[in-house]
Design an enzyme around this catalytic site. Sequence first.
Site, PDB file in Angstrom:
ATOM      1  N   HIS A 207       0.795  -1.229   0.000  1.00  0.00           N
ATOM      2  CA  HIS A 207       0.000   0.000   0.000  1.00  0.00           C
ATOM      3  C   HIS A 207       0.829   1.282   0.000  1.00  0.00           C
ATOM      4  O   HIS A 207       0.305   2.353  -0.264  1.00  0.00           O
ATOM      5  CB  HIS A 207      -0.934   0.027   1.213  1.00  0.00           C
ATOM      6  CG  HIS A 207      -0.244   0.371   2.500  1.00  0.00           C
ATOM      7  ND1 HIS A 207       0.478  -0.535   3.219  1.00  0.00           N
ATOM      8  CD2 HIS A 207      -0.166   1.545   3.188  1.00  0.00           C
ATOM      9  CE1 HIS A 207       0.973   0.051   4.297  1.00  0.00           C
ATOM     10  NE2 HIS A 207       0.595   1.310   4.307  1.00  0.00           N
ATOM     11  N   ARG A 208       2.128   1.201   0.278  1.00  0.00           N
ATOM     12  CA  ARG A 208       2.913   2.429   0.420  1.00  0.00           C
ATOM     13  C   ARG A 208       3.084   3.140  -0.920  1.00  0.00           C
ATOM     14  O   ARG A 208       3.230   2.496  -1.967  1.00  0.00           O
ATOM     15  CB  ARG A 208       4.273   2.128   1.039  1.00  0.00           C
ATOM     16  CG  ARG A 208       4.166   1.665   2.481  1.00  0.00           C
ATOM     17  CD  ARG A 208       5.496   1.622   3.182  1.00  0.00           C
ATOM     18  NE  ARG A 208       5.323   1.164   4.555  1.00  0.00           N
ATOM     19  CZ  ARG A 208       5.003   1.946   5.580  1.00  0.00           C
ATOM     20  NH1 ARG A 208       4.837   3.244   5.373  1.00  0.00           N
ATOM     21  NH2 ARG A 208       4.849   1.453   6.783  1.00  0.00           N
TER      22      ARG A 208
END
Length: 362
Positions: A207-208
């Site tokens: 998700h980063r």
Amino acid sequence: MKVLSVVGARPQLVKLAPIAAAFASTDHQHVIVHTGQHYDADLSDVFFSGLGIPDPDVHLGIGSGSHGIQTGGVLAAMDPVLAAERPDWVLVYGDTNSTLAGALSAVKMHLPVAHLEAGLRSFNRRMPEEHNRILTDHAADLLLAPTEEAMRHLSDEGLAERSVLAGDVMVDVCLRIRDKILSGAQAAPALPDGIDPHAPYLLATLHRPDNTDSPERLDALLGALAALPLPVALLAHPRLTARAEQHGIDLNRGSLHAGRPLPYAGLIAAVLGSSGVVTDSGGLQKEAFLLDRVCTTIRPETEWVETLEGGWNQLVPNPYEFSPAEWAGIATRPAPATPRGLPYGDGKAAQRVVEFLERHKR
């Protein structure tokens, strides 16, 4: 004593659960403010219901936006809340925009701030979390560090006098949920279609921004996961889903089977059922460690350096640079034979947090 907790994102809600339970066994008043930074039901609502957290006393409804817009929105919305409540402590959690905004609003109103999970450092200034945690630590009056390493970082920055070793409240909730699952009191998790919970599989999250914002990098990372020899249960964060749709990238290919994020108990059950974890999430690295599952972290650094000891966690920022056999060997490696120790505490951190707040109350 009145303590006002400011939370807004999934990891903070998990940390809030043992804190709320610890306060519930006292005569103290605990006010919960949810900023709405994570407004997706999969990342917010299910954590209140699934972890037995009381409903928020205040919901700011901030929602998404750039870092500046989101931080500014929380900051502006917090002022009237703090003016009305005038708590003895404003307790902020972790490293999100909600944390920084909550701390800054309290400081401007001359209200004491305590920072839970203080002292973590990735030493990567590209990460917005790193800005948030450093600025919050230097603004706060009481720094509740989870580990000895965090205490050293705070001392190096001249903050030793404000720092106490509280332990990690994530241990409290993780071990409690683990024990419920192992006793059979928890239902099996809803894994993505195509994942057999009774056969070996890997659990993955991405998700980063550094891993999802570049379509080329995102496609290469997903390709590396898709090439693994075990089925991969990909719990798709809304950011990942949005970026994949934006760039026309398929999340379901090869070994990859994408599904929705899980409630916390479902996540813990999924980790326990897995052969290992591949992630860029700080929290999931630690949960894998606590649950005796190997983790492969798609980042060049980690704040949770203790997980690297003995090979329980391994940093692999660019898995697509390895040959398929090498990458498969890393991601599917067996658990180390060495004991992992208890670097994050004994599962009683929340009680200590309440005691520290009592002791240091002005």
